[in-house]
Design an enzyme around this catalytic site. Structure first.
Site, short mmCIF file in Angstrom:
data_model
loop_
_atom_site.label_atom_id
_atom_site.label_comp_id
_atom_site.label_asym_id
_atom_site.label_seq_id
_atom_site.Cartn_x
_atom_site.Cartn_y
_atom_site.Cartn_z
N ASP A 65 19.73 -112.68 22.93
CA ASP A 65 18.42 -113.32 22.38
C ASP A 65 18.82 -114.69 21.85
O ASP A 65 20.11 -114.91 21.62
CB ASP A 65 17.84 -112.23 21.51
N GLU A 87 6.65 -111.85 15.88
CA GLU A 87 8.16 -111.38 15.57
C GLU A 87 8.16 -111.08 13.94
O GLU A 87 7.16 -110.75 13.51
CB GLU A 87 9.32 -112.53 15.91
#
Ligand code: GLC
Length: 742
Positions: free
Chosen positions: A225, A422
């Site tokens: 990521d 997020e």
């Protein structure tokens, strides 16, 4: 560099499909001019449609798709998304998120299809929609199963936090969707920022190589990521330890958005030092090149512009509208207030998310975090409502609810969360509605009108305390650009079938709360109501007009109106009292009975009132006749003398009444009252409005004789009938003041 990405909200300028395709082709042509001419992969987060692109179709976020329990729909969404993504050149989608959201405090809860592993597992056909039955077909886009492993299971739902589970629990809860994804041939897997029992997954050779690659047999490539490897050694920034640990753990491609030169240098050093063996490098390259070959990038490296026109196409928006409708979960519907009538209705719409494409789309929309407003073309929920109703229905919108009154039949409050993505969406504290939403709903409730609440949110909210005051509640989740689908369910155009993909807490203190954990939720996993009633029949017959009102008890500031009730084929449910003045009408009262006490009038003023009847479907009758009323001056109490004379011809008679003002100030508006001692009945009256209830008789001034100057008199009269005797009244009042009798 083998691949390039657009992070959330990283578009070309201008941000449109063609501009994206030109950008992609620019990068690809550059890659093809390198010595080996290996085409690059271009990745983007098209997590609910090609959401970085203005004009793209924005589908419901995954939590809403989980509510549909419809894998075929989700596969079709994968296909539509692939067409829009491919039409912009992008050949790799960082989706689907197969996270199993176990704590709704997590800011990425809405990226999860649900809290039980079988639900995200069941939605892996999205991968087939995206890639095709095999890679390389028309508009085939590489899928990414993410975020491996346990991103939705962190303690307190902290994004990028620590998932503290035994291996058995980790495998049971979080692994099944990835097993299904591997079986479906997902081309890539993205690693989670989170840790497992304190170890960063980005550095876990056990999870990445032993479990994912060896045990599950994953043959695609593993991508880290965004700067995820930097977290491995616990220090900020990229280090040799980070690089070595990540690559040796089994990460094949590293997402290094900025320090890519540093990454290349560090990795070269580690390989030259023998701390990363070449076979690992070869394995990683083989995995990546295999997917590039399978995608057909060597043969067809540039954008397939035959798909560019599919971006935001009507067909895709129709699919999205259907997905939105299927995702709606009706949680409360007391009195079957839903579905709403499309015709002859009066609907008041309020709430910050009623007319806000940004709010209804949520995060990952045009920008990384998303944002309120109208960042991309679509249909707001309010527009959807307006599109659905017939011309006989009134729809009024005011964001904070001001302006609602009891003449409306239903209020719809569209409230919930503003966009986030997020960790910025983590909610470690309260999980209720904000004060603006609560105030809006209270304003609506104060009118007495039934309130339907639509929650536009990425997760369940803590609303148990307010729910008893709501007539209906629908979880709309984050529907995306096609708000028409919400209206489809509101009006029963589509029957609701959505079921909760997550358990709905009774309070935030219950988090995490999941099916089977023994806690008592407000609504359990899988809950969802259907409509037991069909939409009410469209009653187009208006009631007959009510009788002309009569006025009584006129004072300086009030009057009591009453009128003969109206009749209707479905049933009169109320009346609207209006003041008529210079051809315009002003609402005075809405009643459910055929009478009204009007207050707050101005002293010494002439008014004209009339009444409409309403029925269940909101039809209104023609206007009744008008009644003129002059409020008294309010200057002291009337003193008066009444002369009552009859002309009696047996069973009938006329009554002639003279009212004299014996006071020193004018009487502005009078109401004469008396009681018949016998069984007399009045008939027609003149020079005033006469009425009788039982033996009580009332006469109210006409518009021309309302004022009686001091010392002056007015006359009025009526025809009457009787049987037997015709004794005169023994008392009279004017404006409730007793008069002497002449
Ligand atoms: C973000 C997300 C990940 C996304 C990536 C690229 O931080 O964690 O889901 O794919 O970076 O935008």
């Amino acid at each position: 560099i083998g691949s390039v990405l657009s992070g959330g909200g990283s578009p070309p300028s201008p941000n449109n499909a063609t501009s994206w395709a030109n950008m992609y082709d620019g990068f690809q042509n550059a890659a093809l001019t390198t010595p080996l001419g290996i085409p690059l992969l271009y990745g983007a987060d098209a997590v609910h449609g090609h959401n970085n692109v203005v004009g793209a179709t924005i589908f419901p976020h995954n939590i809403g798709l989980g509510a549909t329990r419809n894998p075929t729909l989700v596969q079709n969404i994968g296909r539509a998304t692939a067409e829009e993504v491919a039409g912009t050149g992008v050949d790799w989608n960082f989706a689907p998120c197969l996270c199993v959201a176990r704590n709704d405090r997590w800011g990425r809860t809405y990226e999860s299809y649900g809290e039980k592993p079988e639900l995200p597992t069941s939605m892996t056909p999205y991968i087939t929609g995206l890639q095709g039955a095999s890679l390389g077909g028309a508009a085939s886009v590489l899928a990414t199963a993410r975020h491996y492993l346990g991103d939705g299971g962190t303690t307190n739902g902290t994004d990028q936090g620590n998932t503290q589970l035994s291996e058995a629990e980790l495998r049971a809860i979080h692994l099944p969707p990835f097993q299904a994804a591997v079986q479906r041939g997902a081309g890539s897997v993205m690693i989670s920022f989170s840790s497992w029992n304190g170890t960063k997954v980005h550095g876990s050779q056990y999870l990445i190589t032993n479990v994912l690659k060896n045990e599950l047999g994953f043959s695609g490539f593993v991508i880290s990521d965004w700067d995820g490897i930097n977290q491995i050694d616990g220090a900020s920034g990229i280090s040799a330890t980070d690089v070595r640990t990540a690559v040796n753990a089994g990460i094949d491609m590293v997402m290094v958005p900025n320090d890519w030169q540093a990454f290349i240098g560090l990795l070269r050093t580690e390989v030259q030092a023998g701390r990363v063996v070449m076979s690992r490098i070869d394995d990683a390259n083989r995995r990546i090149l295999t997917k590039k070959f399978e995608l057909g990038l060597f043969e067809r490296p540039l954008t397939d512009r035959t798909f560019t026109g599919t971006v935001g196409s009507a067909a895709h928006r129709t699919l999205a509208r259907s997905a939105v409708a299927q995702s709606q979960v009706v949680l409360k519907n007391s009195g079957n207030v839903l579905p709403l009538a499309r015709d002859n209705n009066r609907i008041f719409v309020a709430g910050k998310s009623a007319d806000n494409i940004g709010n209804q789309s949520g995060g990952w929309t045009i920008s990384w975090q998303g944002g309120s407003g109208n960042p991309t073309p679509g249909t707001s929920i309010l527009q959807g409502i307006r599109n659905t109703v017939g011309s006989s229905t009134t729809v009024t919108f005011n964001q904070n609810g001001s302006g609602i009154d009891s003449s409306y039949r239903v209020a719809v409050a569209v409230v919930g969360e503003t966009p986030y993505a997020e960790g910025q969406g983590d909610r470690p504290g309260a999980m209720g509605l904000d004060s603006a939403d609560l105030n809006t709903i209270n304003t609506l409730r104060a009118s007495g009108v039934p309130v339907v609440v639509l929650l536009v949110s990425g997760r369940p909210l803590d609303i148990a305390g307010q729910l008893p005051n709501w007539n209906a509640l629908v979880a709309s989740w984050l529907p995306g650009t096609e708000g028409q689908g919400v209206a489809d369910v509101l009006f029963g155009v589509t029957q609701p079938a959505g079921k909760l993909p997550v358990t709905w807490m009774s309070s935030a203190s219950q988090q995490p709360i999941n099916d089977g954990d023994g806690k008592t939720p407000l609504f359990p996993y899988g809950f969802g109501l259907t409509y037991t009633t069909q939409p009410p029949p469209t009653d187009t017959t208006a009631p007959t007009a009510p009788g002309t009102p009569t006025a009584a008890s006129v004072t300086s500031s009030s009057v009591n109106l009453s009128w003969a009730a109206s009749t209707d084929n479905v049933g009169v449910t109320g009346y609207d009292v209006v003041r008529v003045q210079n051809g315009t009408e002003t609402a005075q009262a809405a009643t459910t009975t055929n009478s009204a006490a009007l207050t707050g009038l101005t002293a010494g003023t002439s008014y004209t009132f009339a009444v409409y009847a309403k029925d269940a479907a909101g039809n209104r009758s023609a206007r009744s006749g008008t009644v003129a009323v002059t409020t008294s001056s309010g200057q002291g109490t009337a003193t008066c003398r009444v002369r009552y004379a009859v002309n009696d011809w047996g069973s009938g008679f006329t009554g002639n009444v003279t009212i004299s003002n014996t006071g020193t100030s004018a009487i502005n508006g009078w109401t004469l009252r008396f009681a018949f001692p016998g069984g007399q009945q009045i008939g027609q009256g003149w020079e005033g409005t006469w009425s009788q209830s039982g033996n009580q008789v009332t006469a109210v001034n006409a518009s021309w004789n309302g004022t009686i100057s001091a010392g002056a008199s007015v006359t009025t009269g009526f025809n009457g009938s009787y049987s037997g005797s015709n004794p005169p009244p023994t008392a009279f009042t004017v404006n409730n003041n007793p008069c002497t009798i002449a």
